[in-house]
Design a protein around this motif. Structure first.
Motif, PDB file in Angstrom:
ATOM      1  N   PRO A 489       0.812  -1.218   0.000  1.00  0.00           N
ATOM      2  CA  PRO A 489       0.000   0.000   0.000  1.00  0.00           C
ATOM      3  C   PRO A 489       0.846   1.268   0.000  1.00  0.00           C
ATOM      4  O   PRO A 489       1.859   1.347   0.714  1.00  0.00           O
ATOM      5  N   PRO A 490       0.457   2.262  -0.792  1.00  0.00           N
ATOM      6  CA  PRO A 490       1.164   3.545  -0.782  1.00  0.00           C
ATOM      7  C   PRO A 490       0.692   4.405   0.392  1.00  0.00           C
ATOM      8  O   PRO A 490      -0.152   3.991   1.187  1.00  0.00           O
ATOM      9  N   HIS A 491       1.237   5.611   0.500  1.00  0.00           N
ATOM     10  CA  HIS A 491       0.836   6.536   1.560  1.00  0.00           C
ATOM     11  C   HIS A 491      -0.634   6.933   1.370  1.00  0.00           C
ATOM     12  O   HIS A 491      -1.084   7.165   0.255  1.00  0.00           O
ATOM     13  N   ARG A 492      -1.379   6.976   2.495  1.00  0.00           N
ATOM     14  CA  ARG A 492      -2.806   7.319   2.446  1.00  0.00           C
ATOM     15  C   ARG A 492      -3.022   8.777   2.821  1.00  0.00           C
ATOM     16  O   ARG A 492      -2.343   9.308   3.702  1.00  0.00           O
ATOM     17  N   VAL A 493      -4.003   9.401   2.121  1.00  0.00           N
ATOM     18  CA  VAL A 493      -4.427  10.750   2.495  1.00  0.00           C
ATOM     19  C   VAL A 493      -5.932  10.725   2.749  1.00  0.00           C
ATOM     20  O   VAL A 493      -6.652   9.868   2.240  1.00  0.00           O
ATOM     21  N   LYS A 494      -6.399  11.683   3.560  1.00  0.00           N
ATOM     22  CA  LYS A 494      -7.814  11.705   3.917  1.00  0.00           C
ATOM     23  C   LYS A 494      -8.672  12.136   2.731  1.00  0.00           C
ATOM     24  O   LYS A 494      -8.229  12.823   1.827  1.00  0.00           O
ATOM     25  N   GLY A 495      -9.930  11.722   2.809  1.00  0.00           N
ATOM     26  CA  GLY A 495     -10.891  12.144   1.805  1.00  0.00           C
ATOM     27  C   GLY A 495     -11.225  11.045   0.811  1.00  0.00           C
ATOM     28  O   GLY A 495     -10.796   9.896   0.936  1.00  0.00           O
ATOM     29  N   THR A 496     -12.029  11.437  -0.174  1.00  0.00           N
ATOM     30  CA  THR A 496     -12.496  10.505  -1.211  1.00  0.00           C
ATOM     31  C   THR A 496     -12.010  10.986  -2.568  1.00  0.00           C
ATOM     32  O   THR A 496     -12.053  12.181  -2.876  1.00  0.00           O
ATOM     33  N   ALA A 497     -11.524  10.060  -3.375  1.00  0.00           N
ATOM     34  CA  ALA A 497     -11.121  10.358  -4.752  1.00  0.00           C
ATOM     35  C   ALA A 497     -12.077   9.647  -5.703  1.00  0.00           C
ATOM     36  O   ALA A 497     -12.341   8.453  -5.547  1.00  0.00           O
ATOM     37  N   VAL A 498     -12.617  10.399  -6.666  1.00  0.00           N
ATOM     38  CA  VAL A 498     -13.515   9.834  -7.679  1.00  0.00           C
ATOM     39  C   VAL A 498     -12.796   9.893  -9.021  1.00  0.00           C
ATOM     40  O   VAL A 498     -12.413  10.973  -9.486  1.00  0.00           O
ATOM     41  N   PHE A 499     -12.578   8.723  -9.629  1.00  0.00           N
ATOM     42  CA  PHE A 499     -11.898   8.632 -10.921  1.00  0.00           C
ATOM     43  C   PHE A 499     -12.921   8.275 -11.993  1.00  0.00           C
ATOM     44  O   PHE A 499     -13.524   7.193 -11.946  1.00  0.00           O
ATOM     45  N   LEU A 500     -13.112   9.191 -12.944  1.00  0.00           N
ATOM     46  CA  LEU A 500     -14.064   8.929 -14.018  1.00  0.00           C
ATOM     47  C   LEU A 500     -13.415   8.102 -15.111  1.00  0.00           C
ATOM     48  O   LEU A 500     -12.272   8.363 -15.512  1.00  0.00           O
ATOM     49  N   ASN A 514      -1.735   9.305 -10.897  1.00  0.00           N
ATOM     50  CA  ASN A 514      -1.715   9.822  -9.524  1.00  0.00           C
ATOM     51  C   ASN A 514      -0.783   8.979  -8.653  1.00  0.00           C
ATOM     52  O   ASN A 514      -0.005   9.509  -7.845  1.00  0.00           O
ATOM     53  N   LEU A 515      -0.844   7.665  -8.823  1.00  0.00           N
ATOM     54  CA  LEU A 515       0.035   6.767  -8.070  1.00  0.00           C
ATOM     55  C   LEU A 515       1.496   6.940  -8.507  1.00  0.00           C
ATOM     56  O   LEU A 515       2.413   6.930  -7.674  1.00  0.00           O
ATOM     57  N   LYS A 516       1.702   7.110  -9.815  1.00  0.00           N
ATOM     58  CA  LYS A 516       3.057   7.199 -10.343  1.00  0.00           C
ATOM     59  C   LYS A 516       3.757   8.495  -9.919  1.00  0.00           C
ATOM     60  O   LYS A 516       4.931   8.472  -9.515  1.00  0.00           O
ATOM     61  N   HIS A 517       3.015   9.606  -9.979  1.00  0.00           N
ATOM     62  CA  HIS A 517       3.661  10.899  -9.745  1.00  0.00           C
ATOM     63  C   HIS A 517       3.497  11.394  -8.302  1.00  0.00           C
ATOM     64  O   HIS A 517       4.438  11.935  -7.725  1.00  0.00           O
ATOM     65  N   ASN A 518       2.318  11.205  -7.733  1.00  0.00           N
ATOM     66  CA  ASN A 518       2.083  11.696  -6.365  1.00  0.00           C
ATOM     67  C   ASN A 518       2.360  10.641  -5.302  1.00  0.00           C
ATOM     68  O   ASN A 518       2.562  10.968  -4.125  1.00  0.00           O
ATOM     69  N   LYS A 519       2.325   9.369  -5.705  1.00  0.00           N
ATOM     70  CA  LYS A 519       2.630   8.237  -4.815  1.00  0.00           C
ATOM     71  C   LYS A 519       1.755   8.243  -3.561  1.00  0.00           C
ATOM     72  O   LYS A 519       2.210   7.927  -2.466  1.00  0.00           O
ATOM     73  N   VAL A 520       0.453   8.575  -3.753  1.00  0.00           N
ATOM     74  CA  VAL A 520      -0.496   8.563  -2.638  1.00  0.00           C
ATOM     75  C   VAL A 520      -1.797   7.922  -3.100  1.00  0.00           C
ATOM     76  O   VAL A 520      -2.081   7.809  -4.298  1.00  0.00           O
ATOM     77  N   LEU A 521      -2.573   7.504  -2.091  1.00  0.00           N
ATOM     78  CA  LEU A 521      -3.885   6.925  -2.348  1.00  0.00           C
ATOM     79  C   LEU A 521      -4.852   7.481  -1.309  1.00  0.00           C
ATOM     80  O   LEU A 521      -4.494   7.613  -0.132  1.00  0.00           O
ATOM     81  N   HIS A 522      -6.045   7.832  -1.735  1.00  0.00           N
ATOM     82  CA  HIS A 522      -7.035   8.368  -0.801  1.00  0.00           C
ATOM     83  C   HIS A 522      -7.628   7.255   0.064  1.00  0.00           C
ATOM     84  O   HIS A 522      -7.513   6.069  -0.250  1.00  0.00           O
TER      85      HIS A 522
END
Length: 642
Positions: A489-500, A514-522
């Motif tokens: 698992p990558p680093h987690r951030v708060k909130g909800t992400a909606v991917f269309l 988002n995973l490749k460049h920011n290396k985070v997951l909501h």
């Protein structure tokens, strides 16, 4: 971004009216009937301005106007109204509803559902019908308003040079007010058209006594013998007679606005009798005074009533034009929802009626087309040569689609279906063929316009299909990605992400970037697909489906009918009722902005690749189209080839 799917068929599809909803429960029958008179019958209601005049001119072919010609033309007009409008549209096609909605694209949806997977032919028919309708949408305002303003020449011949400028001024003003909405103006449509039909009936009734033998034209033998005695001009006359039934398709297209019963009653008890009385009055007048054949409708009224009649005719033609413009807006929205066109900007002009919409780009293209036609042709007689091709091409498409719906959807036997519908298809094709004679004198206009629009729509359908298949081959399956992320698992951030995404089976490009460049997951990740289904509207309980596919991943599908405009925040709010908790203010929407390049080897020619890329670039912004709050959107760029 939008995935197009087909809703499951109804179990009671064999009974076409069994599932008809109780439309408009809070509106009285008489109000709906008056509204139908104002909106539905504007086009066909203004046909007496030019239909009889052009038919007689074609039959006489420069020679004397004889009794045989008048009775033959009147009989053809009467039985065209009986067979094409009353029998085909009023009694048969009004029953082919899709949850209360009608129109060519509704028939496409019903036929696709009835045929299952074999949808290629049906889709092409729908594209052809839609393309031909746009031809009608450009021609109707031009010929209707021009024919009404031409009445000024009778009152004051000195105004002849000003007919075209006055027509252009009226049309430009009509298109310019579209952005303000038609709600307030539409309230006057019904009473004005009611007055128009009353004036038509009264004017015709006053002159039938000029030569009562005109009533013999009710005998269909006069229509048949006309072809026998005048074979040289038969097709030309048929091409002019068809003008009397233009607008018949509006009966079916506006089904969802007013319901079948008010439309059927308005036609049978008011519009049809008024039209027949007026046509017969014009015939009797010309029999008694052959010189009146130049402009028979306006010669029906006395001199003191000429200017009021011209004014009323102008109002009626403006209303007819408004109805077809509104129809073009509605058809475009349906085409976008069904995946036949790219996203277009849609503005709502009423807070209470979602059907009142304005599409700036469509409005300007229609205005441009109308101005060009008026300037090129200059008179209603010249424009009549361009009119019938688009109308009867669209009607023939309706007939073919109706055969498929009745045979497969209503489960009639093939023999019975053909026995009922084939005569109507033959009539439509006869009218269409007759109008093809006018190709070089104006009929080329709707053919070129329809061909261009069909090319655009087919390119968009084919291009999106190729793009979908290509991106699916290189994308990562969503479930595989979820399992990989659970293991590391990558680093987690708060909130909800909606991917269309348009493909719920694969990981959206925005998620991967988002995973490749920011290396985070909501904390919560929603893979969202917006689907268009082949029903006009959906209830909220049928709109949203949610599936938990992993530790912090949910797959959500929001469905919209082809008469609806997507609103993602409102759709996501329905998730709360299904137990999915989230805060819209702590939600980020991730969209992929694709940069499309032509591939060396594509499924389309290079010119079509470039056309598709141009259409994709012209598409309305997804944030606006899906009504997503702009402050919550993150766009990620990707490059793909088609």
């Amino acid at each position: 971004m939008v995935q197009h799917a087909v809703a499951p068929g109804h179990a009671d599809s064999a009974a076409p009216e069994a599932s008809l909803p109780e439309s408009h429960p809070k509106v009285s029958f008489w109000t709906l009937m008056l509204g139908a008179i104002g909106v539905v019958f504007g086009d066909i209601g203004t046909s007496p301005l030019y239909a009889f005049k052009e038919s007689v001119a074609a039959a006489a072919a420069g020679g004397p106007v004889t009794r045989e010609i008048i009775l033959g033309v009147l009989s053809l007009i009467l039985w065209s109204l009986v067979l094409v409008v009353t029998a085909k549209y009023v009694f048969i096609l009004l029953r082919a509803d899709n949850r209360g909605e009608g129109g060519t694209l509704t028939l496409v949806a019903l036929a696709q559902r009835a045929l299952g997977r074999r949808r290629g032919l049906v889709l092409m028919l729908g594209i052809a019908g839609a393309g031909l309708f746009y031809g009608d949408a450009v021609l109707t305002p031009a010929i209707s308003v021009l024919s009404a303003v031409e009445g000024l020449k009778l009152a004051t011949p000195e105004l002849d040079p000003y007919v075209v400028p006055i027509t252009l001024a009226i049309l430009i003003a009509l298109f310019m007010v579209q952005s303000r909405g038609t709600g307030r103006v539409a309230a006057f449509f019904g009473p004005i058209m009611l007055a128009w039909f009353a004036a038509l009936a009264l004017a015709g009734l006053l002159h039938i006594a000029d030569d009562p033998t005109v009533m013999f034209a009710m005998n269909p033998v006069y229509a048949v013998t006309f072809f026998h005695h005048h074979p040289a001009v038969s097709l030309a006359v048929l091409g002019a007679v068809c003008l009397s039934v233009t607008g018949a398709e509006a009966l079916y297209a506006d089904l969802g606005h007013f319901g079948a019963r008010p439309i059927r009653s308005a036609w049978l008890y008011l519009v049809f009798p008024a039209l027949v009385i007026n046509y017969f009055g014009q015939g009797a007048l010309v029999l008694a005074h052959p010189s009146a054949a130049e402009s028979p409708l306006f010669h029906l009224v006395p001199d003191w009533a000429l200017l009021p009649m011209i004014g009323l005719a102008t109002l009626a033609t403006i209303i007819a034009s408004q109805a077809v413009i509104t129809g073009a807006f509605s058809l475009t929205r349906q085409a976008v929802q069904l995946g036949l066109l790219p996203r277009l900007e849609i503005r709502f002009t009423s807070e209470t009626h979602q059907g009142q919409i304005y599409l700036p780009r469509v409005n300007m293209l229609l205005l441009f087309g109308v101005i060009v036609l008026v300037l090129i042709f200059g008179s209603s007689s010249n424009l009549s040569h361009a009119y019938g091709v688009s109308v009867f091409g669209a009607m023939a498409v309706d007939a073919v689609l109706a055969i498929l719906v009745i045979w497969k959807g209503w489960r009639w036997s093939l023999g019975l279906t053909l026995a009922v519908m084939l005569p109507f298809l033959i009539i439509d094709l006869a009218f269409f063929g007759a109008n093809l004679l006018k190709v070089f004198t104006g009929g080329y206009v709707p053919i070129i316009l329809a061909a261009a629009l069909m090319t655009l729509m087919w390119t968009w359908v084919k291009g999106t299909s190729i793009l979908f298949e290509k991106t699916r081959k290189i994308d990562v399956p969503l479930l595989e990605l979820v399992k990989m992320l659970e293991k590391s698992p990558p680093h987690r951030v708060k909130g909800t992400a909606v991917f269309l995404t348009s493909d719920p089976e694969t990981a959206p490009a925005a998620l991967l970037h988002n995973l490749k460049h920011n290396k985070v997951l909501h904390e919560k990740n929603v893979i969202l697909t917006v689907r268009s289904v082949d029903v006009p509207r959906l209830e909220d309980e049928d709109r949203v489906k949610v599936e938990h596919v992993g530790d912090s991943f949910w797959r959500v599908q929001i469905a919209y009918g082809y008469m609806e405009t997507p609103n993602i925040p409102r759709g996501l709010a329905i998730l709360r009722k299904q137990g999915f908790k989230f805060d819209i203010m702590a939600t980020s929407f991730f969209l992929s902005r694709r940069s499309i390049r032509p591939a060396a080897q594509s499924g389309m020619p290079l010119w079509q690749d470039k056309l598709f890329i141009g259409l994709a670039k012209s598409a309305s912004d997804a944030t606006d189209f899906f009504q997503i709050p702009t402050g919550r959107v993150v766009e990620v760029g990707t490059q793909v080839t088609v």
